[in-house]
Structures are given as C-alpha cells and as structure tokens.
Scaffold this active site. Structure first.
Site, PDB file in Angstrom:
ATOM      1  N   TYR A   1      -4.190 -11.296   9.458  1.00  0.00           N
ATOM      2  CA  TYR A   1      -4.356 -10.718  10.796  1.00  0.00           C
ATOM      3  C   TYR A   1      -4.912 -11.719  11.807  1.00  0.00           C
ATOM      4  O   TYR A   1      -5.132 -11.362  12.950  1.00  0.00           O
ATOM      5  CB  TYR A   1      -5.193  -9.437  10.687  1.00  0.00           C
ATOM      6  CG  TYR A   1      -4.570  -8.535   9.648  1.00  0.00           C
ATOM      7  CD1 TYR A   1      -3.377  -7.861   9.928  1.00  0.00           C
ATOM      8  CD2 TYR A   1      -5.082  -8.450   8.356  1.00  0.00           C
ATOM      9  CE1 TYR A   1      -2.749  -7.103   8.961  1.00  0.00           C
ATOM     10  CE2 TYR A   1      -4.455  -7.688   7.387  1.00  0.00           C
ATOM     11  CZ  TYR A   1      -3.286  -7.014   7.695  1.00  0.00           C
ATOM     12  OH  TYR A   1      -2.647  -6.274   6.731  1.00  0.00           O
TER      13      TYR A   1
ATOM     14  N   ASP B   1      -5.094 -12.885   4.261  1.00  0.00           N
ATOM     15  CA  ASP B   1      -6.252 -12.279   4.922  1.00  0.00           C
ATOM     16  C   ASP B   1      -7.568 -12.492   4.175  1.00  0.00           C
ATOM     17  O   ASP B   1      -8.579 -11.883   4.515  1.00  0.00           O
ATOM     18  CB  ASP B   1      -6.016 -10.784   5.162  1.00  0.00           C
ATOM     19  CG  ASP B   1      -5.544 -10.031   3.937  1.00  0.00           C
ATOM     20  OD1 ASP B   1      -5.417 -10.647   2.865  1.00  0.00           O
ATOM     21  OD2 ASP B   1      -5.293  -8.817   4.054  1.00  0.00           O
TER      22      ASP B   1
ATOM     23  N   GLY C   1      -1.995   2.152   4.995  1.00  0.00           N
ATOM     24  CA  GLY C   1      -2.405   0.791   5.292  1.00  0.00           C
ATOM     25  C   GLY C   1      -1.336  -0.093   5.893  1.00  0.00           C
ATOM     26  O   GLY C   1      -1.108  -1.219   5.395  1.00  0.00           O
TER      27      GLY C   1
ATOM     28  N   HIS D   1       0.802  -1.236   0.000  1.00  0.00           N
ATOM     29  CA  HIS D   1       0.000   0.000   0.000  1.00  0.00           C
ATOM     30  C   HIS D   1       0.833   1.284   0.000  1.00  0.00           C
ATOM     31  O   HIS D   1       0.274   2.365  -0.164  1.00  0.00           O
ATOM     32  CB  HIS D   1      -0.926   0.036   1.217  1.00  0.00           C
ATOM     33  CG  HIS D   1      -1.975  -1.025   1.220  1.00  0.00           C
ATOM     34  ND1 HIS D   1      -2.841  -1.222   0.175  1.00  0.00           N
ATOM     35  CD2 HIS D   1      -2.287  -1.963   2.163  1.00  0.00           C
ATOM     36  CE1 HIS D   1      -3.652  -2.238   0.465  1.00  0.00           C
ATOM     37  NE2 HIS D   1      -3.339  -2.700   1.659  1.00  0.00           N
TER      38      HIS D   1
END
Length: 387
Positions: A303, A259, A142, A134
C-alpha cells in the site's frame, strides 16, 4: 521452445478499482511494468495478456449465488443489505461498476500463468495482478472479491493432478487460501505474516495446522510487530526449505505481498527493500532444487505503491529472468520523470533504502528470539516425522 519466464499483464487489469482514495490501487501494476520497460528488462516477447476466467473456473472455489451477487452488484442490481451479506459494499470491498469482469480478469491472469508453467511453455510465470488471498467461498473480504490463488490451486489439482505448495509472504495472513484447502493433503499452505493480534484478519495462529487428512499441511508463522529483514528471512527461508523437503510439491505458487515493508501504512513490520530482493531469490532456487523450476508468482498487498511496490515487484521479474545485475544501477531517471509529479512522496532514486529509514528497534533481540521460537513450534511436527 520453453521460455525462462512469462509476465502476465494488461492495462485492463487496472479496471479492478474500488475508488480513487481506496488503499488498494492497481496503478502499481503499471508503475512496476513501466519501471521494467524503462530499465530494458522486459519486452513484448515476455508479455502474455491475461484471459477472462469463466464462471465455471471461478466456481471451482466460489459458490454460484456469490458469483451471481458480484455480477448483480457490478450492474447496480443488488440491494445494500444483500450485498453486505456477501461482504460487498463495505469499506474494505466497495461495489464498483463491472466488478465481476474486473475480478474475473485477475483470476484469468493467474490461470494464464498456471497454464504457461504446467504446459511446459515457461519455467516461471508472474501475474502481479493476482494474489487476492482473502476471498472466501461465498464472501468478499479484505479488498478481495475472487480468490485467484485458491482458484488456481484447485485448477492445478484438477487439470494437472499436481501437488501444490503455496507460500505467502504478505503481511496479512493468507486466510482464504488456507481455509479452502484446510483438509486437503495435496495442498500445503505456508504463510509468514504479522501476528493477528493487531492486524486483519486476526487469524494465522501457529496452532492452525489443518484438519482431517490435511492435518500438518497448513503452516503458519505469525511474526512479531517490528520484525526486521534478518529475522523475517530466517523464518521464511528455513520454513520454505523444510516444507519443500517434507511435502515434495510438483509446483510452487508464491504470493508476494509487499506490505511487510516499514513504509507500508497498513502494517507494523520493519522490512527494508533488501528482504524483497531475497524473497524471490530463495523461491527461485528452491523451485529448481525441488520441482524442476515450476514456479508461479502472484502479487498481493502493498500500500506504499510509489516507493515500495514497484521496486519489490520488479525484483521478482529480475530474479526470474536472471537480470539481478541491473539492481547495481540507479533507477531510471526516465521512470522518475514520468511519475514524480503524480506521487505524493519523493520517489527513490536507487534500489536500496536509506540506512536511517527508521530508528533502532529497542526490542530487536526479543523479537528475533520470539520469531525463532515460533518457527520451531510451527515446524515441530514436521521435524518429528522426519526423524
């Protein structure tokens, strides 16, 4: 002698840490490496220490005033207002001590992987500390300070004169990499991500195809929320193969965010761990079919760092090194014993997910059909050119 694969890793990479409660936590690197060690799937001969990227290398993508701002922020010399202008000191990308050095080490890890592959020392190379897609030329975004993938791609172009296909399977659109090469016909970016309708960064529409000489070389596949393995893999495999045939790259760089899994707390997709076995398998095969096996892989998002990321990222290494037979065994009990006390959730005991991990998706056929139409729309101009 050329080795099959290299694993770029050092515990120093864990210094890229915003805070104890920030969702981006590179302890997941250690969790993955420890899992591979306890499986007997990696030893010292495979491991390459990352080097620190130079300011000149970081400057291939990022502006000098921004690099100077990152240094100043990490030394406590940047005001809040100026920091915010550079995307620093925000909730997503807080300031921390020595942040330039920590970020430069992640960039250097990806450049280490690049040199190993492009100099013919290793067929494949993996830097899980990278994948920060990002970051922009003059701004953090990000969780990403420096965009190691963009720097690595520009480094490949300048040092090796190679055409690069970048494939991003993170649930978030690979915006920073796309915009860095939006008008470049020697770099093709392919991003499969959750639609930006409800997810950061909100970009990555199918109509974002590049500009000028780079038109047609940015491919976006924004898939619907709740997409499951079969639909995700259909889109990924077909787009990847067609872009290999069309673009004919000299090397493939894959970003392997984990993710898109159902357990991930920041996204809305419904992949199981099965998808993460297939993603590197397809990349591996296509790299051999189209560019002599030259494949550089980086990490990215992810995450749920306890149940998902170590298994998903270990699978990349097992695929690179031809050790996928180890996936038929349970996860090592010694790994469990080492980490369960620190984990807020029950660690998995094997490589598969529970069959009842989530209730049936009521819109499955509708989602699958919509994703299929997105695939056809994204590749329409490619297929027309091939006729």
């Amino acid at each position: 002698m050329k080795q099959q694969a290299a694993f770029v890793y050092s515990e120093d990479q864990l210094s890229y840490k915003f805070s104890d409660d920030h969702p981006f936590n590179h302890l997941r690197l250690k969790l993955t490496y420890d899992l591979l060690q306890k499986m007997g799937a990696i030893d010292d001969k495979h491991v390459q220490s990352p080097r620190m990227a130079t300011d000149e290398e970081i400057g291939l993508i990022h502006d000098k005033p921004y690099i100077d701002a990152v240094k100043a922020a990490g030394e406590g010399r940047l005001s809040r207002g100026i920091a915010n202008n550079y995307g620093l000191g925000t909730d997503d990308t807080p300031v921390f001590s020595n942040m330039h050095e920590a970020a430069a080490l992640l960039v250097g890890g990806t450049l280490t992987a690049v040199d190993l592959v492009m100099e013919g020392k290793s067929e494949h190379a993996l830097n899980l500390g990278g994948g920060l897609h990002h970051g922009f030329r003059g701004k953090a975004s990000g969780f990403c300070i420096y965009n190691d993938s963009s720097i690595a791609i520009e480094y490949i172009r300048r040092h090796y004169g190679a055409r690069v296909l970048y494939v991003d399977t993170d649930a978030h659109h690979g915006d920073g990499v796309q915009w860095a090469f939006y008008d470049d016909p020697d770099v093709c970016t392919l991003s499969i991500h959750e639609t930006g309708r409800y997810l950061f960064p909100g970009t990555g529409d199918v109509h974002e195809k590049g500009s000028g000489h780079g038109y047609g070389f940015s491919i976006n596949l924004p898939i619907d929320a709740f997409t499951e393995d079969a639909s995700f893999l259909e889109v990924y495999e077909n787009a990847f193969k067609e872009m290999m045939e069309f673009f004919k790259p000299d090397v493939v760089v894959t970003q392997n965010g984990a993710d898109a899994h159902y357990y991930d707390p920041l996204t809305h997709l419904s992949n199981s761990i099965r998808a993460y076995r297939e993603i590197p398998k397809i990349a591996h095969q296509l790299s051999h079919d189209y560019c002599s096996g030259r494949w550089i892989a980086v990490g990215g998002g992810g995450y749920d760092m306890w149940r998902v990321v170590p298994r998903a990222w270990a699978m990349i290494w097992l695929e690179m090194t031809g050790q996928t037979h180890l996936l038929n065994q349970p996860l090592p009990s010694s790994w469990h014993h080492s980490w369960q006390a620190r984990s807020p959730v029950q660690l998995p005991e094997d490589w598969s997910d529970p069959s009842d991990m989530y209730p049936p998706i009521p819109r499955r056929s509708e989602i699958t059909d919509k994703n299929h139409k997105t695939l056809n729309k994204a590749l329409f101009h490619i297929r027309n050119e091939k006729k």
